[in-house]
Design an enzyme around this catalytic site. Structure first.
Site, PDB file in Angstrom:
ATOM      1  N   ASN A  85       0.831  -1.208   0.000  1.00  0.00           N
ATOM      2  CA  ASN A  85       0.000   0.000   0.000  1.00  0.00           C
ATOM      3  C   ASN A  85       0.863   1.254   0.000  1.00  0.00           C
ATOM      4  OD1 ASN A  85       0.942   0.185   2.586  1.00  0.00           O
ATOM      5  ND2 ASN A  85      -1.034  -0.182   3.571  1.00  0.00           N
ATOM      6  N   ASP A  86       2.185   1.094  -0.134  1.00  0.00           N
ATOM      7  CA  ASP A  86       3.151   2.200  -0.219  1.00  0.00           C
ATOM      8  C   ASP A  86       3.145   3.114   0.992  1.00  0.00           C
ATOM      9  OD1 ASP A  86       3.144   2.693  -3.787  1.00  0.00           O
ATOM     10  OD2 ASP A  86       4.546   1.602  -2.541  1.00  0.00           O
ATOM     11  N   CYS A  87       2.722   2.643   2.134  1.00  0.00           N
ATOM     12  CA  CYS A  87       2.732   3.458   3.348  1.00  0.00           C
ATOM     13  C   CYS A  87       4.012   3.269   4.146  1.00  0.00           C
ATOM     14  CB  CYS A  87       1.533   3.119   4.227  1.00  0.00           C
ATOM     15  SG  CYS A  87      -0.020   3.606   3.474  1.00  0.00           S
ATOM     16  N   ILE A  88       4.859   2.358   3.734  1.00  0.00           N
ATOM     17  CA  ILE A  88       6.058   2.057   4.507  1.00  0.00           C
ATOM     18  C   ILE A  88       7.207   2.904   4.038  1.00  0.00           C
ATOM     19  CG2 ILE A  88       7.576   0.221   5.297  1.00  0.00           C
ATOM     20  CD1 ILE A  88       5.367  -1.731   4.471  1.00  0.00           C
TER      21      ILE A  88
END
EC number: 2.8.1.-
Length: 94
Positions: free
Chosen positions: A91-94
């Site tokens: 989810n590309d939140c890291i």
């Protein structure tokens, strides 16, 4: 896409073809790095983490950039590479 436990290179080639990507050794390097990352951490890397992983693996500096990854996977490097690798997209939140 969910994780594909029976993933193989033939399946990856079919997925790549549907994404209009002709797999080269450079593509396979990224695919296997993403698969190994997923198997170790149970998630696909974000683009930032993928680049950091490439740097840690002492890849050529040219290969450690989003520009290089965009040349390989022009629509969206993580989305396309994860799909071809048979792992769920991060989810590309890291």
């Amino acid at each position: 896409m969910n994780y594909i436990p029976d993933w193989n290179e033939e399946l990856a080639k079919k997925i790549a073809k549907s994404e209009f990507i002709n797999m080269t050794p450079d593509h396979w390097e990224i695919i296997y790095i993403i698969r190994n990352f997923y198997l170790n951490f149970n998630l696909a890397p974000s683009i930032r983490i993928l680049i950091k992983t490439l740097e840690k693996m002492k890849y050529n500096k040219k290969k450690c950039s989003s520009r290089y990854l965009l040349k390989l996977f022009p629509k969206n490097p993580i989305k396309q590479a994860s799909k071809i690798a048979g792992v769920p997209k991060t989810n590309d939140c890291i």
